[in-house]
Design a protein around this motif. Structure first.
Motif, PDB file in Angstrom:
ATOM      1  N   ASP A 617      32.446  46.368  48.739  1.00  0.00           N
ATOM      2  CA  ASP A 617      33.224  45.936  49.678  1.00  0.00           C
ATOM      3  C   ASP A 617      33.481  44.451  49.379  1.00  0.00           C
ATOM      4  OD1 ASP A 617      34.986  46.209  52.121  1.00  0.00           O
ATOM      5  OD2 ASP A 617      33.766  44.574  52.609  1.00  0.00           O
ATOM      6  N   SER A 618      34.953  43.854  49.443  1.00  0.00           N
ATOM      7  CA  SER A 618      34.896  42.631  49.095  1.00  0.00           C
ATOM      8  C   SER A 618      34.792  41.391  50.184  1.00  0.00           C
ATOM      9  CB  SER A 618      36.645  42.250  49.091  1.00  0.00           C
ATOM     10  OG  SER A 618      37.296  42.651  49.971  1.00  0.00           O
ATOM     11  N   GLU A 619      34.605  41.845  51.496  1.00  0.00           N
ATOM     12  CA  GLU A 619      34.053  41.030  52.356  1.00  0.00           C
ATOM     13  C   GLU A 619      32.781  41.108  52.425  1.00  0.00           C
ATOM     14  OE1 GLU A 619      35.707  42.224  56.298  1.00  0.00           O
ATOM     15  OE2 GLU A 619      37.844  41.830  55.660  1.00  0.00           O
ATOM     16  N   GLN A 620      32.136  42.090  52.102  1.00  0.00           N
ATOM     17  CA  GLN A 620      30.379  42.174  52.239  1.00  0.00           C
ATOM     18  C   GLN A 620      30.099  41.191  50.933  1.00  0.00           C
ATOM     19  OE1 GLN A 620      29.461  46.183  52.337  1.00  0.00           O
ATOM     20  NE2 GLN A 620      29.521  46.440  54.588  1.00  0.00           N
TER      21      GLN A 620
END
Length: 667
Positions: A617-620
Motif C-alpha cells: 500500500d502506497s500510504e503505508q
C-alpha cells in the motif's frame, strides 16, 4: 716435454648439448615469445589503450606475462639440473663417467656449468635483443635500459637459486624422478612447512594468530615462488637488497654442499631413492612429520576443529607418510611388517601434541602486566573489514592504543576471554551477525611483540570492554589511517546512491568531502560502527593515488551531517534519499535468520507469512520509509523497487517505532 691438458673438455660439452640442449633452446624460445615478440606486437598494433596500459601499469618486465615467467623460473632450472645430474642416476652412465681420467671436482664443475649455461645463455641473448630493440624502436612507454638490467639481475638471482637447490638434491638422490619431485618440495618447503605448523597451532592453541606469525613471514621471504607471485602481481615491487644477497649466499652454499656430497657419494647409489644411508631416517621421518601435519590440518578443518578428529588425522597422516617413505626408500610395497620406527615416532609425537593441547608452556594464559606494555595494536574485525573494501598492509609495528585507561580495558578484555572457555575457542566456530574476530598485538617495553587473535561468538558479551576502545579517537583514526594520513592523495571520489552514481575529480571538492568525513567519522557511535556491512547502498568510493592505486569504500550514514551538507552544497546528493515512489514493496520481519532471504524474497513462492509482512500500500510505504534507522533495532525492513521487485536497501528499527498495524499483524 709433457704436454699440458686443457681443463675444458670439449667432448663432454658436445655430448651434453646433444642430450639435453633442447632445454636451453626451449627456454630461449619461450623468453623470446614472452618478452621481445610481445613488445613488438604491442608496438606494431599501436593501440592507444594498450599504450596507456603499459605506460601506467607496467613498471618492469615482470608485468609482461609475469605468471608464465614465474613458471619458467621454477621449471627450467629444475629440468636443467635433472638432466645434468642424470649421469649419476643411471648405472651405466655413472660407471662410464667416473671411469674417465678426471677428478671428481673436474667432472662436477663441467656438469654443473653445462646445466647452468642452459639457463644463463637464453637470458643473455634475450637481454641483448631487448637492448637492440630499445635502440631501433620507440619502446620507452614499455621499458628503459635500466629495466633490462633489473630484469636480468632478478631473473638470474631466482633461477640460480632454484638451479643450485635442484643440483644439490641431485647429489642426494639416485633417481631423476625423485630429484625433480624433491627439488620442487625443497623450493616451497620454507613456506609450506610454516603454513602446516601455523595452521595446526591455530587449531590447538587458543589465541594463536596465523596472520601475525613472524615465522611465516620470514620463511616466505626465503621461498622464491612467493616472490615470483609478488613480482607478477605487483610490477613495481622492490625487493630488499639484503634478500637478494641472501639468495646469492645460499646459492654459493648449495654449490659447496653439492661438491662435498658429490666427492663422497658412492657410485653404486645410482637408482637408489636416497644416495646416503645416513639421510634415509631423516627422509623417512621428515615425510612422516609433514603428512602428519597435513592429515591433522585436513581433518581438523573438515570437522570443525574437533580435537578427536585432529588426533585421528595426525595418526592417519603419520601412518600414510611413514609407509610412503618406506616404499620409496625400499622401492617395494612390502613394508607392512616394519612398525618399530613408526611406534616410537607416534609415541613421541602424541606426547608433544598433548603438551601443546594442554598448554604446558603457558601460551594461552600469557597476559602481560600493564607496566610491561608500551602500546597495543587493537583490531575488531567486525568494524575494520566492513568499513571499506579492499586490502591494505597495516603498520602492525605501530600501536594504535597508548592511553593507559584503554590499555587496561584491553588487558581486562584479554583476561575475560581466557576466563570464559566458550569465548576464543577455535573449535566449532560458527559465524553469526554478532560474531567477530579480535586481534590484540602488544608492543612491550623490552622491544618484543605478543600477538593474539580470538573468535568472539557474540560481541555483546564483551561490549563493556570493546565499546570505549572502538569509540576512542585513536582507534577510529587507525582503522581508517588512509583517510587521516596527509601524505596519501585522493585522486577521485564517487558518490553512489540508490540509483545514481557521480564521480568527482576536482581536488577542492574532494578535500571538502574528506574533511567533512573525518569529522563525522570521529562522531560515529558504537552502534553505528557495529552496523558493519549492513546493506548500505549509499557510499563514498575513494580512489587513492600512491605507489599503486587503491580503492576504499565507506557508507554514507544518516548521521553524517557534515558530509551530507557538503554533498548538498556541491549538488552531489542525487539518489541519496529513498522516496516512496521508488519503492513498490516493503518486507518486514523480526527474525535475524530471514536476512539471508532479502535478495530472493520477491521470487520465492514458499514465503512463511507468519515471519514476514509484505506491504504494498502506497500510504503505508510512505509511513514506513519515514521511520528512523536504529542500528540496535530488532525489526528489519527490506525495500524493493518497481522493476521485478529488485532489492534496494534494508535497515533496522525499534519495535516502538512500528505502526500499530504491523504489531497487530505479528500478534
Amino acid at each position: 716435454m709433457p704436454s699440458k691438458t686443457s681443463y675444458f673438455k670439449r667432448e663432454l660439452w658436445k655430448q651434453a648439448f646433444r642430450s639435453f640442449g633442447w632445454v636451453g633452446i626451449g627456454y630461449f624460445l619461450a623468453l623470446l615469445f614472452l618478452l621481445p615478440l610481445q613488445i613488438i606486437m604491442v608496438k606494431t598494433k599501436n593501440d592507444p589503450d594498450d599504450i596507456n596500459y603499459y605506460r601506467e601499469h607496467v613498471d618492469s618486465f615482470f608485468g609482461i606475462n609475469g605468471d608464465i615467467q614465474g613458471m619458467l623460473f621454477l621449471i627450467i632450472p629444475v629440468l636443467a639440473a635433472v638432466f645434468t645430474c642424470r649421469y649419476m642416476h643411471v648405472k651405466g652412465s655413472a660407471d662410464f663417467m667416473h671411469s674417465l681420467p678426471l677428478r671428481r671436482s673436474q667432472l662436477f664443475t663441467h656438469q654443473f656449468l653445462i646445466g647452468y649455461m642452459m639457463i644463463l645463455i637464453p637470458v643473455c641473448i634475450t637481454v641483448c635483443i631487448l637492448f637492440v630493440m630499445s635502440g631501433v624502436m620507440d619502446v620507452e612507454f614499455i621499458y628503459q635500459n635500466k629495466d633490462i638490467l633489473n630484469w636480468f639481475y632478478e631473473t638470474l638471482t631466482f633461477t640460480t637459486f632454484v638451479y643450485t637447490i635442484a643440483y644439490c638434491v641431485g647429489t642426494l638422490t639416485g633417481m631423476s624422478v625423485v630429484q625433480g619431485g624433491l627439488s620442487l618440495i625443497f623450493i616451497i618447503f620454507p613456506a609450506g612447512i610454516s603454513v602446516l605448523i601455523n595452521e595446526n597451532l591455530n587449531m590447538l592453541l587458543e589465541g594463536f594468530s596465523v596472520h601475525h606469525s613472524s615465522f611465516f613471514s620470514y620463511s616466505s621471504n626465503l621461498t622464491p615462488i612467493w616472490w615470483f607471485m609478488e613480482l607478477s602481481n605487483k610490477s613495481n615491487l622492490e625487493m630488499a637488497n639484503w634478500l637478494y644477497g641472501i639468495y646469492w649466499l645460499l646459492s654459493i652454499a648449495f654449490i659447496g654442499i653439492s661438491l662435498i656430497l658429490y666427492r663422497i657419494r658412492p657410485i653404486e647409489s645410482a637408482n637408489q631413492t636416497i644416495a646416503f644411508p645416513l639421510l634415509k631416517p631423516i627422509f623417512k621421518f621428515g615425510v612422516t612429520f609433514c603428512f602428519m601435519l597435513l592429515g591433522g590440518g585436513y581433518f581438523g578443518a573438515a570437522q570443525g576443529q574437533s580435537e578427536g578428529w585432529i588426533m585421528f588425522g595426525y595418526i592417519c597422516g603419520a601412518l600414510f607418510g611413514y609407509l610412503l617413505a618406506k616404499m620409496l626408500i625400499q622401492k617395494t610395497w612390502r613394508v607392512f611388517d616394519q612398525w618399530k620406527g613408526f611406534m616410537i615416532y607416534i609415541g613421541i609425537s602424541i606426547v608433544v601434541i598433548l603438551s601443546i593441547m594442554f598448554d604446558w608452556y603457558g601460551f594461552e594464559t600469557n597476559v602481560p602486566d600493564e607496566g610491561e606494555v608500551e602500546g597495543i595494536y587493537f583490531v575488531d574485525q567486525s568494524t575494520f573489514n566492513n568499513w571499506y573494501s579492499g586490502s591494505e598492509d597495516q603498520e602492525l609495528e605501530q600501536s594504535n592504543i597508548t592511553n593507559p585507561e584503554l590499555i587496561e580495558k584491553i588487558i581486562n578484555l584479554h583476561d575475560y576471554i581466557i576466563a570464559n572457555d566458550h569465548i576464543g575457542q577455535p573449535q566449532g566456530v560458527t559465524y553469526t551477525e554478532k560474531s567477530t574476530d579480535i586481534d590484540i598485538i602488544y608492543h612491550l617495553e623490552n622491544g618484543s611483540r605478543l600477538a593474539r587473535e580470538y573468535f568472539i561468538p557474540s560481541i555483546d558479551e564483551v561490549e563493556q570492554y570493546v565499546r570505549p576502545i572502538l569509540e576512542s579517537k585513536a582507534y577510529k583514526q587507525s582503522s581508517l589511517n588512509w583517510l587521516y594520513d596527509n601524505n596519501i592523495r585522493i585522486s577521485s571520489v564517487a558518490v553512489s546512491g540508490y540509483d545514481y552514481r557521480q564521480r568527482v575529480t576536482d581536488q577542492q571538492t574532494i578535500n571538502k568531502i574528506s574533511n567533512a568525513l573525518k569529522q563525522d567519522y570521529l562522531d560515529t557511535s558504537y552502534e553505528e560502527m557495529m552496523q558493519g556491512s549492513y546493506g548500505e547502498r549509499k557510499s563514498l568510493d575513494f580512489e587513492l593515488k600512491s605507489e599503486q592505486e587503491h580503492f576504499r569504500q565507506l557508507p554514507i550514514l544518516d548521521s553524517y551531517s557534515k558530509v551530507l551538507e557538503v554533498l548538498d552544497q556541491e549538488e552531489l546528493d542525487r539518489g541519496l534519499t529513498l522516496h516512496s515512489t521508488d519503492v513498490s514493496m516493503i518486507a518486514i520481519t523480526n527474525s535475524t535468520q530471514n536476512e539471508e532471504m532479502f535478495y530472493e524474497l520477491p521470487h520465492r513462492e514458499d514465503i512463511d507469512l507468519n515471519e514476514w509482512m509484505l506491504v504494498e500500500d502506497s500510504e503505508q510505504i510512505e509511513e514506513l520509509i519515514s521511520l528512523d534507522k536504529e542500528a540496535s533495532g530488532t525489526w528489519e525492513l527490506a525495500f524493493y523497487g518497481p522493476y521485478e521487485n529488485d532489492f534496494i536497501d534494508s535497515y533496522k528499527v525499534q519495535e516502538d517505532q512500528l505502526p500499530s498495524y504491523v504489531k497487530e499483524y505479528f500478534e
